[in-house]
Design an enzyme around this catalytic site. Structure first.
Site, PDB file in Angstrom:
ATOM      1  N   HIS B 214       0.695  -1.133   0.107  1.00  0.00           N
ATOM      2  CA  HIS B 214       0.427   0.172  -0.290  1.00  0.00           C
ATOM      3  C   HIS B 214       0.972   1.306  -0.376  1.00  0.00           C
ATOM      4  O   HIS B 214       0.152   1.851  -0.351  1.00  0.00           O
ATOM      5  CB  HIS B 214      -1.057  -0.053   1.162  1.00  0.00           C
ATOM      6  CG  HIS B 214      -1.818  -0.793   0.877  1.00  0.00           C
ATOM      7  ND1 HIS B 214      -3.830  -0.373   1.387  1.00  0.00           N
ATOM      8  CD2 HIS B 214      -1.953  -2.009  -0.122  1.00  0.00           C
ATOM      9  CE1 HIS B 214      -4.303  -1.918   0.614  1.00  0.00           C
ATOM     10  NE2 HIS B 214      -3.407  -2.778   0.334  1.00  0.00           N
ATOM     11  N   SER B 218      -0.954  -0.996  -6.158  1.00  0.00           N
ATOM     12  CA  SER B 218       0.002  -2.604  -7.324  1.00  0.00           C
ATOM     13  C   SER B 218       0.579  -1.383  -8.292  1.00  0.00           C
ATOM     14  O   SER B 218       0.010  -0.934  -9.218  1.00  0.00           O
ATOM     15  CB  SER B 218      -1.297  -2.987  -7.429  1.00  0.00           C
ATOM     16  OG  SER B 218      -1.605  -3.844  -6.246  1.00  0.00           O
ATOM     17  N   LYS B 242     -14.539  -7.836  -8.933  1.00  0.00           N
ATOM     18  CA  LYS B 242     -13.452  -8.701 -10.281  1.00  0.00           C
ATOM     19  C   LYS B 242     -12.566 -10.039  -8.937  1.00  0.00           C
ATOM     20  O   LYS B 242     -12.776 -10.979  -9.431  1.00  0.00           O
ATOM     21  CB  LYS B 242     -12.168  -7.530 -10.508  1.00  0.00           C
ATOM     22  CG  LYS B 242     -11.562  -8.660 -11.725  1.00  0.00           C
ATOM     23  CD  LYS B 242     -10.842  -7.209 -12.576  1.00  0.00           C
ATOM     24  CE  LYS B 242     -10.160  -7.975 -13.717  1.00  0.00           C
ATOM     25  NZ  LYS B 242      -9.322  -7.404 -14.274  1.00  0.00           N
ATOM     26  N   ASP B 243     -12.572  -9.478  -7.633  1.00  0.00           N
ATOM     27  CA  ASP B 243     -11.244 -11.033  -6.988  1.00  0.00           C
ATOM     28  C   ASP B 243     -12.908 -11.004  -6.704  1.00  0.00           C
ATOM     29  O   ASP B 243     -12.820 -12.808  -7.072  1.00  0.00           O
ATOM     30  CB  ASP B 243     -11.295  -9.711  -5.992  1.00  0.00           C
ATOM     31  CG  ASP B 243     -10.022  -9.355  -6.283  1.00  0.00           C
ATOM     32  OD1 ASP B 243      -9.192 -10.064  -7.153  1.00  0.00           O
ATOM     33  OD2 ASP B 243      -9.385  -8.937  -4.858  1.00  0.00           O
ATOM     34  N   GLU B 286       5.443 -33.176  -2.343  1.00  0.00           N
ATOM     35  CA  GLU B 286       4.802 -33.443  -2.335  1.00  0.00           C
ATOM     36  C   GLU B 286       4.695 -32.639  -4.476  1.00  0.00           C
ATOM     37  O   GLU B 286       6.279 -31.988  -4.173  1.00  0.00           O
ATOM     38  CB  GLU B 286       4.232 -32.047  -1.684  1.00  0.00           C
ATOM     39  CG  GLU B 286       3.385 -33.015  -0.995  1.00  0.00           C
ATOM     40  CD  GLU B 286       1.979 -33.304  -1.069  1.00  0.00           C
ATOM     41  OE1 GLU B 286       1.840 -35.031  -1.391  1.00  0.00           O
ATOM     42  OE2 GLU B 286       0.765 -33.104  -0.518  1.00  0.00           O
TER      43      GLU B 286
HETATM   44  C1  HEM Z   1       0.553 -22.356   5.936  1.00  0.00           C
HETATM   45  C2  HEM Z   1      -1.409 -22.671   6.069  1.00  0.00           C
HETATM   46  C3  HEM Z   1      -0.745 -24.332   6.176  1.00  0.00           C
HETATM   47  C4  HEM Z   1      -0.934 -25.058   5.050  1.00  0.00           C
HETATM   48  C5  HEM Z   1       0.318 -24.978   3.942  1.00  0.00           C
HETATM   49  C6  HEM Z   1      -0.436 -26.511   5.498  1.00  0.00           C
HETATM   50  C7  HEM Z   1      -0.622 -28.099   4.853  1.00  0.00           C
HETATM   51  C8  HEM Z   1      -0.917 -28.578   6.019  1.00  0.00           C
HETATM   52  C9  HEM Z   1      -0.272 -30.448   4.698  1.00  0.00           C
HETATM   53  C10 HEM Z   1       0.004 -30.432   3.306  1.00  0.00           C
HETATM   54  C11 HEM Z   1      -1.280 -31.271   5.121  1.00  0.00           C
HETATM   55  C12 HEM Z   1      -0.898 -33.163   4.789  1.00  0.00           C
HETATM   56  C13 HEM Z   1      -2.061 -33.017   4.949  1.00  0.00           C
HETATM   57  C14 HEM Z   1      -2.473 -34.379   4.384  1.00  0.00           C
HETATM   58  O1  HEM Z   1      -2.529 -35.078   3.507  1.00  0.00           O
HETATM   59  O2  HEM Z   1      -3.090 -35.138   5.133  1.00  0.00           O
HETATM   60  C15 HEM Z   1      -1.345 -30.812   6.688  1.00  0.00           C
HETATM   61  C16 HEM Z   1      -2.337 -31.751   7.676  1.00  0.00           C
HETATM   62  C17 HEM Z   1      -2.727 -31.010   9.074  1.00  0.00           C
HETATM   63  N1  HEM Z   1      -2.586 -29.368   9.249  1.00  0.00           N
HETATM   64 FE1  HEM Z   1      -2.240 -27.825   8.217  1.00  0.00          FE
HETATM   65  N2  HEM Z   1      -1.299 -26.162   6.715  1.00  0.00           N
HETATM   66  C18 HEM Z   1      -1.767 -24.836   7.347  1.00  0.00           C
HETATM   67  C19 HEM Z   1      -2.440 -24.522   8.360  1.00  0.00           C
HETATM   68  C20 HEM Z   1      -2.674 -25.346   9.464  1.00  0.00           C
HETATM   69  C21 HEM Z   1      -3.567 -24.830  10.500  1.00  0.00           C
HETATM   70  C22 HEM Z   1      -3.492 -23.369  11.058  1.00  0.00           C
HETATM   71  C23 HEM Z   1      -3.747 -25.848  11.275  1.00  0.00           C
HETATM   72  C24 HEM Z   1      -3.794 -26.043  12.486  1.00  0.00           C
HETATM   73  C25 HEM Z   1      -3.816 -25.366  13.485  1.00  0.00           C
HETATM   74  C26 HEM Z   1      -3.255 -26.876  10.648  1.00  0.00           C
HETATM   75  C27 HEM Z   1      -3.688 -28.645  10.986  1.00  0.00           C
HETATM   76  C28 HEM Z   1      -3.535 -29.422  10.752  1.00  0.00           C
HETATM   77  C29 HEM Z   1      -3.840 -31.153  10.877  1.00  0.00           C
HETATM   78  C30 HEM Z   1      -4.675 -30.561  12.817  1.00  0.00           C
HETATM   79  C31 HEM Z   1      -3.113 -31.464  10.281  1.00  0.00           C
HETATM   80  C32 HEM Z   1      -3.233 -33.621   9.958  1.00  0.00           C
HETATM   81  C33 HEM Z   1      -4.452 -34.300   9.884  1.00  0.00           C
HETATM   82  C34 HEM Z   1      -4.029 -34.472   8.052  1.00  0.00           C
HETATM   83  O3  HEM Z   1      -3.282 -34.828   7.476  1.00  0.00           O
HETATM   84  O4  HEM Z   1      -5.760 -33.549   7.457  1.00  0.00           O
HETATM   85  N3  HEM Z   1      -2.675 -26.288   9.726  1.00  0.00           N
HETATM   86  N4  HEM Z   1      -1.484 -29.196   7.018  1.00  0.00           N
END
Ligand code: HEM
Lengths: 313, 419
Positions: B214, B218, B242-243, B286
């Site tokens: 800001h 942009s 638009k968004d 991945e």
């Molecule tokens: C920047 C944001 C985030 C990204 C890029 C991200 C990415 C991921 C990925 C790639 C997995 C594996 C999925 C799978 O194969 O099961 C995962 C699992 C998990 N994430 Fe995140 N996550 C994010 C934010 C969060 C937040 C804020 C929380 C909770 C406070 C969270 C909690 C969990 C939990 C509990 C799992 C395990 C359950 C599962 O495998 O489905 N994530 N996350």
């Protein structure tokens, strides 16, 4: 143990860094099959799932557990509560300890999970010539090709596959051996030249061995699989430690479906798919609604955007 | 501040006088002046923001049911899939939105590369973006470990082991990362703690990223600064609508995967519980890590490979000083335009190489592509800055290009060169 894991980790790194040459043998790709649950609108066929459950129960469950499935889950297959209770009652499970501190056996309830055929992995391996029959709850999602692969595997034993499939395996394996043999020969000639030079000064050196021509693969025997395994066209490496579990007439269906190998294999594969992904029907139904909604929603937003922007430019 | 806030609501006025949140919201999202010529490639920033919110919301819900213990993690995820109401939906959203988050961010970054959005005065804005990318990668890597499948375990083992490449301290770093002598329960626990924490750090960096945005507003497809009010329009309603339309299209594509192929972007081996005694035939990360993984593996020396992989992202930090061309947009850079697309194709090639076994043709292509990746930044961009003759720049966003304005282009470019 720690040491082992470290070594394994190091090995994994080397492997993944491409320094190692070990390469898992590929099998042929399972052909894709049409399932009642294929495609956007496909759903599970409850009658097929019931037959698949019957195959699992009567054939596979003596070796394979399904730890993630409880009797109550079978309601998805269309059984009513009494039928489910009757199904569960066929099993005994260990419960306890009771008030005297003793474990006791009782008949299974709806909330119980399928009992495992073996008390632990060692027992499972001991009864299966060292190979552990994997749990089947998630196997349909844990293999490339999913149910197509499972069907191909169960119908992929030597007597069951077509001559064409066998022929194509022989050809690719022959080709692989030729390539390997050529590489070995080349490595040999380099070693031999070095040896010829060095032996002039040091006669105690051992002459390198000339590699043997492995010859073409013309039969299953030529693949050289271990005795404990059976040939399977779709299993990686072709040798599986599970003897063909199914054949025509393996189970008797009560709904008049012909008891063929193909039907048994398809039914139990569908059942394994359901076990791995019980929410599939619900997911697709929701998906269709969500996509229809989004199409309308996005269309309206597009119109709004056009209208809003008409005074710019 | 509050003079600009158009409201008759006494409560809002009272609060805003003491804590100007409403003014701030107004200035950042409503009256905020934006160039009037932004194209659809400018949608991806807001889409990445949406993805971040979705990840946090679904993540917190998952965390309520998830158990970070080697004996229970896998089954706790399966319980979410089977027994928690709507659990399969929440988990599949979290899984697939992670991929879509990366898709949005990658497009967002290529947009920046094409239109020169990293150039003065937006260098810090760009660098903050690279910080966000690094944090996202760390978050996604640790998230992928949580379900404790085979790929979780072996991916964690391979990637953490990379640090052992550092001489002298390498082994100690790895032990410290693991909290033991192998990837085990302490590792899973700390990864969960960090996976919960880092997304909120990302929120913080995103806030600073927007703050920097800001300052000058942009960039735009022409890459020239807006000259006056005739070049700008208020963010609301023009870009909000638009968004919003972009969100609709994004969610449509997302729903296709979510509802009809939720495991398409995952790896089947992760439905096998982690087993330290059985190594999968191919350990692949991945998809969004594949280009970087390809760079890592294309260098025979482990330490150099690790350094090259970090350098491939690190180099983005100094990009504003590698590209010396005074012209931002590739529209007016006839030669850079081609190199941009070559670079883009090269990244796709690296992605393909990353999922192949590192031998034979893929290994060779990987090496060439890795070399080209760095040549693009270290040789081509600096040279182009000097050698390329840009096309004439338009006088302003509202006015068409002046014919034969080569001198003018130089003139317009001057101030930026100094900045
Ligand atoms: C920047 C944001 C985030 C990204 C890029 C991200 C990415 C991921 C990925 C790639 C997995 C594996 C999925 C799978 O194969 O099961 C995962 C699992 C998990 N994430 Fe995140 N996550 C994010 C934010 C969060 C937040 C804020 C929380 C909770 C406070 C969270 C909690 C969990 C939990 C509990 C799992 C395990 C359950 C599962 O495998 O489905 N994530 N996350």
């Amino acid at each position: 143990m720690k040491k082992f894991v470290l070594t394994a980790a190091a090995a994994a790194v080397t492997l993944s860094l491409g320094l190692g040459t070990a390469h898992a043998a590929e099998a042929i790709k399972a052909p894709s099959k049409s399932w009642s649950f294929s495609g956007v609108f496909g759903t599970y066929d409850q009658a097929q799932l019931q037959r698949g459950y019957q195959v699992y129960k009567e054939v596979c469950s003596s070796c394979h557990g399904m730890d993630l499935i409880a009797f109550r889950n079978l309601a998805d297959l269309g059984y009513n509560e009494d039928e489910l209770k009757a199904l569960a009652a066929e099993y005994e499970v260990t419960d306890g300890p009771d008030d005297d501190g003793e474990m006791f056996d009782r008949t299974a309830r709806l909330s119980d999970y399928f009992p495992s055929p073996f008390p632990n992995a060692k027992a499972a391996a001991a009864s299966n010539g060292g190979a552990i029959p994997p749990d089947l709850s998630l196997v349909a999602k844990a293999r490339v090709g999913g149910p197509d692969y499972l069907y191909a595997l169960l119908t992929g034993y030597e007597e069951d596959v077509s001559a064409d499939v066998l022929q194509s395996i022989y050809e690719t394996e022959t080709h692989k051996r030729e390539v390997q043999y050529a590489a070995d020969l080349e490595a040999y000639s380099v070693k031999k030249a070095k040896y010829d030079e060095a032996v002039k000064t040091d006669s105690s050196l051992k002459e390198p061995k000339m590699p043997e021509d492995p010859g073409p693969v013309e039969s299953v025997e030529d693949l050289g699989l271990p005795d404990t395994s059976s040939f399977n066209a779709y299993f990686p490496g072709y040798g599986i430690a599970m003897a063909a579990p199914l054949a025509d007439e393996s189970v008797e269906y009560s709904d008049g479906t012909p008891a063929t190998l193909s039907n048994h294999a398809a039914d139990v594969s569908a059942f394994m798919m359901w076990a791995a992904e019980p929410s599939m029907d619900q997911r697709k139904q929701m998906g269709i609604k969500v996509i229809l909604f989004l199409l309308v929603f996005t269309g309206i937003l597009y119109a709004a955007k056009r209208k809003c922007w008409s005074d710019v430019h | 501040m509050s003079e600009h806030l158009k409201t008759n609501n006494a409560v809002i006025k009272w609060i805003d006088h003491r804590l100007p949140v409403f003014s701030m919201m107004n200035e950042t999202m409503i009256d905020y002046p934006a160039p009037k010529n932004l194209n659809y490639w400018w949608n991806f920033g807001s889409l990445a923001g949406l993805a971040l919110v979705v990840m946090i919301v679904t993540g917190i819900v998952l965390a309520m049911q998830y158990t970070a213990h080697v004996d229970y993690a896998f089954n706790s995820v399966e319980r979410i899939m089977r027994d928690v109401n709507g659990g399969w939906l929440v988990r599949y959203i979290h899984m697939n939105m992670a991929s879509f988050f990366f898709i949005a961010v990658f497009i967002h970054m290529f947009r920046g590369l094409y239109y020169g959005s990293y150039k003065a005065p937006r260098e810090i804005l760009w660098m903050l973006g690279v910080v966000i990318l690094l944090l996202m990668m760390a978050t996604a890597f640790m998230g992928y470990v949580l379900p404790w499948g085979q790929m979780s375990f072996w991916g964690a083992t391979v990637i953490t082991n990379l640090f052992s490449a550092f001489p002298l301290i390498g082994e100690s770093i790895v032990t410290w990362l693991w909290g033991g002598f192998s990837v085990d329960n302490p590792t899973l626990n700390r990864f969960f703690a960090l996976h919960y924490l880092l997304p909120f750090v990302i929120v913080g960096v995103v806030a600073v990223h927007l703050w920097a945005l800001h300052r000058f507003g942009s960039n735009n497809p022409l890459g020239i600064e807006a000259k006056g009010p005739q070049d700008k329009i208020p963010f609301h309603p023009y870009y909000t609508v638009k968004d919003a339309f972009g969100v609709g299209v994004f969610l449509l594509a997302f729903s296709g995967f979510l509802f009809f192929a939720p495991n398409f972007m995952g790896h089947p081996d992760n439905y096998i519980p982690a087993n330290p005694l059985v190594t999968p035939a191919h350990i692949v990360p991945e998809w969004y890590f594949l280009p970087f993984y390809a760079i890592l593996r294309s260098i025979p020396d482990k330490l150099m490979g690790v350094l090259a992989m970090f350098a491939s992202i690190g180099i983005l930090f100094i990009l504003p000083w590698l590209d010396r061309s005074p012209v931002r947009s590739a529209k007016f850079r006839p030669v850079y335009k081609w190199f941009f697309w070559l670079f883009f194709a090269n990244c796709l090639l690296l992605g393909w190489v990353g999922q192949e076994a590192a031998e034979g043709l893929p290994l060779l292509l990987g090496r060439l592509a890795t070399a080209y990746y760095f040549i693009h930044f270290l040789v081509i961009l600096p040279l182009l800055g000097v050698m390329e003759r840009p096309k004439p720049l338009p006088v302003s966003i509202s006015e068409p290009v002046l014919k034969g304005g080569g001198a003018l282009a130089g003139a317009a470019a001057k101030p930026m060169e100094k900045a």
